[in-house]
Enzyme design. Structure first.
Site, short mmCIF file in Angstrom:
data_model
loop_
_atom_site.label_atom_id
_atom_site.label_comp_id
_atom_site.label_asym_id
_atom_site.label_seq_id
_atom_site.Cartn_x
_atom_site.Cartn_y
_atom_site.Cartn_z
N HIS A 114 -3.36 7.17 2.13
CA HIS A 114 -3.80 5.85 1.65
C HIS A 114 -5.16 5.56 2.27
O HIS A 114 -5.38 5.76 3.46
CB HIS A 114 -2.76 4.81 2.07
CG HIS A 114 -3.23 3.41 1.90
ND1 HIS A 114 -3.78 2.95 0.72
CD2 HIS A 114 -3.25 2.35 2.75
CE1 HIS A 114 -4.11 1.68 0.85
NE2 HIS A 114 -3.80 1.29 2.09
N CYS A 174 0.81 -1.22 0.00
CA CYS A 174 0.00 0.00 0.00
C CYS A 174 0.85 1.27 0.00
O CYS A 174 0.32 2.37 -0.19
CB CYS A 174 -0.94 -0.01 1.19
SG CYS A 174 -2.07 -1.41 1.13
N ASN A 218 -10.13 -0.31 -0.17
CA ASN A 218 -8.68 -0.15 -0.15
C ASN A 218 -8.11 -0.71 -1.46
O ASN A 218 -8.12 -1.92 -1.66
CB ASN A 218 -8.14 -0.90 1.07
CG ASN A 218 -6.62 -0.89 1.16
OD1 ASN A 218 -5.93 -0.54 0.20
ND2 ASN A 218 -6.09 -1.30 2.30
#
Ligand code: UT7
Length: 308
Positions: A235, A112, A265
């Site tokens: 993020h 990520c 996500n």
């Protein structure tokens, strides 16, 4: 000093949408639980589409937005941890599709934090004089790594790609991104051929302690105060993490744009997708002070300060 300025942005998410209600048919969960604990309402699912195909679509949009031809690119960097092809790397696949034949091509596996990692590398190439136009992509299809029988993980992830074009410009700027941190951790892992494993609470705590810390570090390096920042583009892992970071930085939540409700996500894609939305919705203004921050498996986390 020459620095990379964002010249254009682009993004792409697959057409197929799985709402929380669709997941209620797969695992024992509910729309209410997912929304309350994560802020997620839906996610886009790649299906047959590959990470490289999504990356190409985002890249074409970013190039068009920047008004730059693919043959002008010196470097393509892709942050991805879920590419179907081990080699050639995704950046080479993108290069071939868009005809960027002068560009060097590298993938970075940093989960990520993948976009933050390629952002740092892209800026280093530009500052060293080795590159003038750089295409940075974050693209992932974590739906392929998620176990759709495990309610503790599958509800979180979605697929997509985002891209930006950085162009070298003589700038009086304090832009910096020297705060990428790496430490091996076991709370979020994925072995080849298996599903991802996660200790959600541990990752949550890690993010809440490390993200405000690294943002403070990068702001100190840039000689900037939290109050001087126009937007914190984080993020998109969990809306409660974003709220927690805002609280710890004593910054208003309104300065933390989010799109997690629609996409979940999307791993390395989440920051560039949000940057593209920021840009195309007219919220981006020249000179705006922006902080980016990524965090996740590795463990890897980092932040960057930039002026739009
Ligand atoms: O890019 C980084 C990627 N990872 C992350 O960002 C993960 C960060 N962590 C999180 O987002 C949260 O920890 C989760 C959303 C994964 C979980 O939320 P939580 O508030 O930490 O829940 P929990 O794991 O502590 O579980 C609370 C309860 C448990 O039931 P009991 O033991 O209290 O009866 C779980 O079994 O919620 C249950 N639960 C669920 N219930 C309905 C766990 N997942 C679900 C679910 N639906 N999907």
């Amino acid at each position: 000093m020459k620095n990379g300025r964002i010249a254009g942005t682009g993004s792409y998410v697959p057409e197929t949408i799985w709402k929380n209600e669709d997941l209620e048919k797969m695992v024992e969960t509910s729309d209410a639980w997912i929304r309350e604990r994560t802020g997620i309402g839906a996610r886009h699912i790649a299906g047959e589409e590959t990470v490289a195909q999504m990356a190409v679509k985002a890249a074409r949009r970013a190039l068009e937005n920047a008004g730059i031809c693919s043959t002008e690119l010196d470097l393509i960097l892709v942050g991805t941890s879920s590419s179907e092809s081990i080699f050639p790397n995704t950046a080479c696949l993108v290069q071939d599709e868009i005809g960027a034949f002068r560009a060097a091509c590298l993938d970075v596996s940093a989960a990520c934090t993948g976009f933050l990692a390629v952002y740092e590398l892209g800026q280093l190439y530009i500052r060293s004089g080795k590159a003038k136009n750089v295409l940075l992509i974050g693209a992932d299809a974590l739906s392929r790594l998620a176990d759709w029988h495990d309610r503790g993980t599958c509800i979180l992830f979605g697929d997509g790609a985002g891209a930006i074009v950085l162009t070298a410009e003589e700038q009086e700027t304090k832009a910096c991104e020297r705060s990428i941190r790496w430490r091996k951790g076991v709370s979020l892992t994925c072995e080849k051929g298996t599903y991802l494993q996660m200790d959600g609470r541990a990752v949550f705590q890690f993010a809440l302690s490390r993200v405000p810390e690294v943002i403070r570090e990068v702001l100190a390096e840039a000689d900037m105060a939290v109050e001087e920042i126009d937007a914190f583009i984080l993020h998109q892992a969990n809306s409660r993490i974003i709220d927690g970071v805002a609280k710890r930085l004593k910054a208003p939540k309104e300065k933390f744009p989010r799109n997690i409700e629609a996409y979940g996500n999307t791993c390395a894609a989440s920051i560039p997708i949000l940057l593209d939305e920021w840009n195309r919705s007219g919220r981006a203004q020249k000179g705006q002070r922006i902080v980016l921050s990524g965090f996740g498996a590795g463990l890897i986390w980092g932040a960057a300060y930039l002026e739009w």
